[in-house]
Design an enzyme around this catalytic site. Structure first.
Site, PDB file in Angstrom:
ATOM      1  N   CYS A   1      40.614  37.342  -9.518  1.00  0.00           N
ATOM      2  CA  CYS A   1      41.500  38.380 -10.055  1.00  0.00           C
ATOM      3  C   CYS A   1      42.112  39.254  -8.961  1.00  0.00           C
ATOM      4  O   CYS A   1      42.835  40.196  -9.273  1.00  0.00           O
ATOM      5  CB  CYS A   1      40.753  39.254 -11.050  1.00  0.00           C
ATOM      6  SG  CYS A   1      39.585  40.369 -10.272  1.00  0.00           S
TER       7      CYS A   1
ATOM      8  N   GLU B   1       0.839  -1.209   0.000  1.00  0.00           N
ATOM      9  CA  GLU B   1       0.000   0.000   0.000  1.00  0.00           C
ATOM     10  C   GLU B   1       0.866   1.248   0.000  1.00  0.00           C
ATOM     11  O   GLU B   1       2.040   1.206   0.344  1.00  0.00           O
ATOM     12  CB  GLU B   1      -0.865   0.032   1.276  1.00  0.00           C
ATOM     13  CG  GLU B   1      -1.796  -1.147   1.401  1.00  0.00           C
ATOM     14  CD  GLU B   1      -2.440  -1.224   2.785  1.00  0.00           C
ATOM     15  OE1 GLU B   1      -2.475  -0.193   3.491  1.00  0.00           O
ATOM     16  OE2 GLU B   1      -2.878  -2.322   3.154  1.00  0.00           O
TER      17      GLU B   1
ATOM     18  N   CYS C   1      38.395  41.015 -14.691  1.00  0.00           N
ATOM     19  CA  CYS C   1      38.292  39.722 -14.009  1.00  0.00           C
ATOM     20  C   CYS C   1      37.953  38.599 -14.992  1.00  0.00           C
ATOM     21  O   CYS C   1      36.963  38.675 -15.726  1.00  0.00           O
ATOM     22  CB  CYS C   1      37.219  39.804 -12.932  1.00  0.00           C
ATOM     23  SG  CYS C   1      36.992  38.277 -12.034  1.00  0.00           S
TER      24      CYS C   1
ATOM     25  N   LYS D   1      10.544   3.009   3.264  1.00  0.00           N
ATOM     26  CA  LYS D   1      10.605   4.453   3.002  1.00  0.00           C
ATOM     27  C   LYS D   1      11.301   4.741   1.678  1.00  0.00           C
ATOM     28  O   LYS D   1      12.230   4.043   1.297  1.00  0.00           O
ATOM     29  CB  LYS D   1      11.382   5.151   4.121  1.00  0.00           C
ATOM     30  CG  LYS D   1      10.709   5.124   5.475  1.00  0.00           C
ATOM     31  CD  LYS D   1       9.594   6.141   5.548  1.00  0.00           C
ATOM     32  CE  LYS D   1       9.077   6.319   6.954  1.00  0.00           C
ATOM     33  NZ  LYS D   1       9.911   7.132   7.795  1.00  0.00           N
TER      34      LYS D   1
ATOM     35  N   TYR E   1      -8.037   8.319   4.156  1.00  0.00           N
ATOM     36  CA  TYR E   1      -7.750   7.079   3.429  1.00  0.00           C
ATOM     37  C   TYR E   1      -7.628   5.953   4.434  1.00  0.00           C
ATOM     38  O   TYR E   1      -6.830   6.044   5.379  1.00  0.00           O
ATOM     39  CB  TYR E   1      -6.458   7.212   2.613  1.00  0.00           C
ATOM     40  CG  TYR E   1      -6.586   8.267   1.551  1.00  0.00           C
ATOM     41  CD1 TYR E   1      -7.092   7.942   0.296  1.00  0.00           C
ATOM     42  CD2 TYR E   1      -6.263   9.595   1.822  1.00  0.00           C
ATOM     43  CE1 TYR E   1      -7.259   8.914  -0.672  1.00  0.00           C
ATOM     44  CE2 TYR E   1      -6.425  10.578   0.862  1.00  0.00           C
ATOM     45  CZ  TYR E   1      -6.932  10.228  -0.389  1.00  0.00           C
ATOM     46  OH  TYR E   1      -7.106  11.196  -1.335  1.00  0.00           O
TER      47      TYR E   1
ATOM     48  N   CYS F   1      32.861  41.321  -7.125  1.00  0.00           N
ATOM     49  CA  CYS F   1      34.240  41.618  -7.467  1.00  0.00           C
ATOM     50  C   CYS F   1      34.237  42.952  -8.203  1.00  0.00           C
ATOM     51  O   CYS F   1      33.414  43.175  -9.082  1.00  0.00           O
ATOM     52  CB  CYS F   1      34.758  40.520  -8.387  1.00  0.00           C
ATOM     53  SG  CYS F   1      36.203  41.032  -9.301  1.00  0.00           S
TER      54      CYS F   1
ATOM     55  N   LYS G   1       2.246   4.540   1.639  1.00  0.00           N
ATOM     56  CA  LYS G   1       2.399   5.002   3.014  1.00  0.00           C
ATOM     57  C   LYS G   1       2.060   6.492   3.030  1.00  0.00           C
ATOM     58  O   LYS G   1       2.846   7.327   2.593  1.00  0.00           O
ATOM     59  CB  LYS G   1       3.813   4.770   3.532  1.00  0.00           C
ATOM     60  CG  LYS G   1       3.925   5.131   4.999  1.00  0.00           C
ATOM     61  CD  LYS G   1       5.249   4.735   5.593  1.00  0.00           C
ATOM     62  CE  LYS G   1       5.278   4.922   7.098  1.00  0.00           C
ATOM     63  NZ  LYS G   1       4.812   6.237   7.546  1.00  0.00           N
TER      64      LYS G   1
ATOM     65  N   ASP H   1       1.436  10.210   4.076  1.00  0.00           N
ATOM     66  CA  ASP H   1       2.178  11.083   4.991  1.00  0.00           C
ATOM     67  C   ASP H   1       1.228  12.107   5.598  1.00  0.00           C
ATOM     68  O   ASP H   1       1.208  13.268   5.234  1.00  0.00           O
ATOM     69  CB  ASP H   1       3.299  11.782   4.225  1.00  0.00           C
ATOM     70  CG  ASP H   1       4.312  12.412   5.163  1.00  0.00           C
ATOM     71  OD1 ASP H   1       4.237  12.141   6.379  1.00  0.00           O
ATOM     72  OD2 ASP H   1       5.155  13.179   4.691  1.00  0.00           O
TER      73      ASP H   1
HETATM   74  S1  IVH Z   1      -0.611   0.068   8.692  1.00  0.00           S
HETATM   75  C1  IVH Z   1       0.371  -1.681  13.245  1.00  0.00           C
HETATM   76  N1  IVH Z   1      -0.770   1.254   6.366  1.00  0.00           N
HETATM   77  O1  IVH Z   1       2.473   4.881   9.171  1.00  0.00           O
HETATM   78  C2  IVH Z   1       0.462  -0.459  12.427  1.00  0.00           C
HETATM   79  N2  IVH Z   1       0.078   2.496   8.201  1.00  0.00           N
HETATM   80  O2  IVH Z   1       4.915   4.370  10.675  1.00  0.00           O
HETATM   81  C3  IVH Z   1      -0.295  -0.613  11.148  1.00  0.00           C
HETATM   82  N3  IVH Z   1       0.677   4.794   7.627  1.00  0.00           N
HETATM   83  O3  IVH Z   1       1.084   5.211  12.313  1.00  0.00           O
HETATM   84  C4  IVH Z   1      -0.175   0.585  10.296  1.00  0.00           C
HETATM   85  N4  IVH Z   1       0.101   4.702   5.511  1.00  0.00           N
HETATM   86  O4  IVH Z   1      -0.142   6.323  10.471  1.00  0.00           O
HETATM   87  C5  IVH Z   1      -0.417   1.388   7.662  1.00  0.00           C
HETATM   88  N5  IVH Z   1      -0.998   2.150   4.245  1.00  0.00           N
HETATM   89  C6  IVH Z   1      -0.651   2.283   5.533  1.00  0.00           C
HETATM   90  C7  IVH Z   1      -0.139   3.486   6.057  1.00  0.00           C
HETATM   91  C8  IVH Z   1       0.217   3.556   7.402  1.00  0.00           C
HETATM   92  C9  IVH Z   1       0.568   5.472   6.479  1.00  0.00           C
HETATM   93  C10 IVH Z   1       1.200   5.372   8.874  1.00  0.00           C
HETATM   94  C11 IVH Z   1       0.361   5.106  10.053  1.00  0.00           C
HETATM   95  C12 IVH Z   1       1.304   4.581  11.094  1.00  0.00           C
HETATM   96  C13 IVH Z   1       2.622   4.931  10.561  1.00  0.00           C
HETATM   97  C14 IVH Z   1       3.655   3.944  11.020  1.00  0.00           C
END
Ligand code: IVH
Length: 679
Positions: free
Chosen positions: A414, A114, A435, A317, A226, A429, A116, A118
């Site tokens: 220079c 999935e 120069c 990451k 999400y 300069c 991640k 932010d």
């Molecule tokens: S699963 C047991 N899925 O990342 C923890 N977390 O570094 C299960 N996060 O606090 C988390 N996208 O806020 C999961 N697709 C995703 C995510 C996600 C962002 C965040 C989440 C968590 C942090 C951990």
């Protein structure tokens, strides 16, 4: 390292991490990039691995976040909101998979991959299909109840309806609140317009919105939710895999990530990761990596947790867009226009997949602002994904022998004196035409159309001529005809081109005093100022000898430009070049003294659209009569020329009682003074 040094370093890292944790989780005002936080965290973890006996009891390496603020009501999560371990490269990813395979021998393992997100993790409670509570993650154990704010998030279902008719009695959904990039940019643009505070990034904007006690603020912000997991569901949803359970959530209207994969092998996971990293700029939301989860929910249970992280999932990451490194040296570079810019030479460091070893510090003011010294540890990030920048200095890591940086007194190229007038940000300069660093630009300017007008030289031949060492300064241009043979060695330069070049150099010798002054490239002396100087001083000797007072009397010349002119003629090598130019045969007819300058010293402003002439032309007519043309109205403005669709300037002139002329009256006045539109 001796034990004391290790402990000191551990304490220092723990203190820093605690500060940043507080800023991030409690104050919603992150002080550093996540990747920098991760680096500090890993530095601490590595030390603890190397010296396990010295591990400090309050280390954050197995705790999550900080305590929540008490503004909102606090609540304990029934199922704690844990964190994820991290992998940073393919090797780590393989090791993650190996650990899983070892615990689940001979089982087929599929991975749910999935985005991640932010943003901010929250938990949503639905009872009999109604959203009853929204809670922040807080420290993972206890969070803040932000139901009112959560209810304002537009893409989040407030009630659960499904065509399939299977609404659970209790459903706790976990996911992330974000501000999609488009909404973030719009919000910032609007705030900028209103003169309100803008947000550094979408994460801060989302956090800032959710933490408002007044829900109408959150409602006005373009937030989105999400979903990425189900903490509880009664009766059980019956799905067997992570991916299927997310799919199951979508029937109620939950958004899940815009990309989602199920991979048969860890190698496929790596491929997906690379693909998404490349697509990252095209996604609608900010992500900082991928989350890899064992897809089978039964297998997840078997794997369980270690410390406070699931064994069945990890975050992968993306390469840091910010990193820590040290400043080895600060050099000064001379630009083509004579600006002297400090450049930090860094211990090479990977930032967002690119090795960075140099970064510009812009000017001495920036060095003071950052307080950067040679030997310092700095965070470097790439803005707009290209140009690396020093974000901040870490005084905590400053060595005792760090060296302060001063502006050099003489040009590194220079050796001419370096000058920096008051109120200017950039040092320069003073070597001007002499120069070497400024040579090419000086030549291009000198030969340009409005200067000496030598066709072809600037764009086509200047660089080759410099390479052949034929042009040390602009005066050498008038000796090029002595080097026909050498000229012919230049690629694409045939007999005919050589002759054309020599002819146009010869033709340029007859010029005007104004063009010649302009050609010298004196700082602050553009075309108009050059014309004014020519009119005022009439000949070169008078100009060379002019003092500050005399120069300042010239229309268009302020005290700063006057200083630049004096500096220019005080530098011996500039005078030498000018003398050689005249000796080479450059000449002009003495400018006819303007008969009358009836508008001498007056300030005029032109606004709106003129129908019979361009603004340039109107400006020239006014300047010929001695007026200055300014961009803004003040009580000192003598007269405003207002064309069609004149706006705020007209209003202001009316308010201040400034004279206003329309285009017809303006032309009539000009005609009276002998200024006519060219046919
Ligand atoms: S699963 C047991 N899925 O990342 C923890 N977390 O570094 C299960 N996060 O606090 C988390 N996208 O806020 C999961 N697709 C995703 C995510 C996600 C962002 C965040 C989440 C968590 C942090 C951990």
């Amino acid at each position: 390292m001796d034990q004391t040094a290790v402990v000191v370093q551990m304490r220092q890292l723990i203190r820093l991490l605690a500060q940043h944790n507080h800023a991030y989780y409690v104050m919603d005002q992150p002080t550093i990039e996540d990747s920098e936080y991760d680096q500090l965290f890993h530095q601490l973890k590595a030390l603890e691995q190397q010296y396990p006996d010295l591990t400090q009891s309050d280390t954050p390496t197995n705790t999550v976040g900080a305590k929540a603020l008490s503004k909102f009501e606090n609540i304990t999560h029934t199922v704690p909101m844990l964190s994820l371990g991290n992998v940073f490269n393919q090797e780590d990813l393989m090791a993650f998979a190996r650990r899983i395979e070892e615990r689940l021998p001979n089982q087929k393992i599929q991975y749910d991959v999935e985005l991640k997100f932010d943003g901010l993790a929250i938990s949503l409670w639905y009872e009999n299909g109604v959203l009853v509570r929204g809670v922040t993650r807080g420290d993972g154990e206890t969070g803040e109840v932000i139901t009112q704010n959560v209810k304002t998030i537009r893409n989040l279902p407030k009630t659960l309806n499904s065509l399939k008719g299977e609404v659970p009695q209790l459903l706790e959904v976990r996911g992330e609140v974000l501000m999609p990039k488009a909404g973030f940019e719009k919000l910032n643009a609007e705030n900028l317009e209103k003169g309100e505070k803008t947000f550094a990034n979408p994460r801060n904007a989302a956090a800032g919105s959710l933490r408002q006690l007044d829900p109408s603020i959150a409602a006005s912000r373009p937030l989105a939710f999400y979903a990425y997991g189900i903490a509880q569901c009664e009766p059980h949803h019956g799905q067997l895999t992570m991916s299927a359970s997310l799919e199951w959530l979508t029937q109620f209207g939950f958004a899940v990530g815009e990309r989602h994969f199920v991979c048969d092998s860890i190698e496929d996971v790596q491929t997906v990761y690379e693909k998404i990293n490349a697509e990252r700029p095209n996604l609608s939301v900010e992500i900082d990596g991928m989350v890899i989860k064992v897809d089978d929910l039964k297998q997840q249970k078997q794997l369980g947790f270690l410390s406070r992280e699931p064994r069945w999932a990890t975050a992968y990451k993306f390469p840091a867009i910010a990193a820590l490194t040290t400043v080895d040296q600060i050099d000064w570079q001379v630009g083509r226009t004579g600006t002297i810019t400090p450049v930090a030479r860094l211990n090479p460091v990977a930032v967002g997949g690119v090795t960075v070893s140099n970064v510009t510090l812009h000017n001495i003011g920036e060095i003071h602002r950052l307080d950067v010294r040679i030997g310092d540890t700095v965070s470097v990030y790439r803005s707009g994904d290209v140009i690396p920048k020093v974000e901040k200095v870490w005084p905590e890591f400053r060595p005792v022998d760090a060296i302060e940086v001063k502006l050099p007194e003489s040009c590194p190229v220079c050796a001419s004196p370096v000058v920096m007038p008051e109120g200017e940000a950039l040092a320069r300069c003073s070597g001007g035409l002499y120069c070497a660093a400024q040579r090419i630009e000086a030549i291009r300017h000198f030969v340009s159309r409005k200067a000496m007008d030598i066709e072809g030289l600037g764009d086509r031949w200047a660089e080759s001529l410099l390479h052949l060492d034929l042009l040390k300064d602009v005066a050498d241009i008038y000796h090029l005809h002595e080097h026909r043979e050498k000229l012919l060695t230049i690629e694409k330069m045939g007999e005919k081109s050589v002759q054309n070049l020599i002819d146009s150099i010869e033709n340029s010798k007859k010029t005007t005093f104004a063009s010649f002054i302009f050609a010298l490239g004196i700082r602050g002396v553009g075309e108009t100022t050059a014309r004014m100087l020519a009119n005022t001083f009439q000949n070169l000797d008078a100009l060379k000898a002019a003092d500050l007072e005399a120069l300042k009397k010239t229309p268009d010349v302020g005290s700063i430009t006057a200083e630049w002119i004096i500096d220019f003629f005080q530098a011996e090598h500039n005078v030498e070049v000018v003398d050689r130019l005249i000796a080479a045969g450059i000449h002009w007819d003495n400018p006819v003294a303007p008969t009358r300058q009836p508008l001498n010293g007056e300030s005029w402003v032109i606004t709106g659209t003129l129908s019979q002439m361009g603004r340039d032309q109107a400006t020239q007519m006014l300047q010929a009569l001695g007026a200055r043309v300014s961009g803004s109205i003040s009580s000192k403005t003598k007269c405003l020329v207002a064309g069609e669709k004149a706006g705020s300037k007209l209003d202001k002139a009316e308010k201040l009682g400034v004279n206003i002329l329309n285009e017809t009256d303006f032309l009539a006045l000009m005609a009276e003074y002998g200024q006519h539109l060219d046919a």
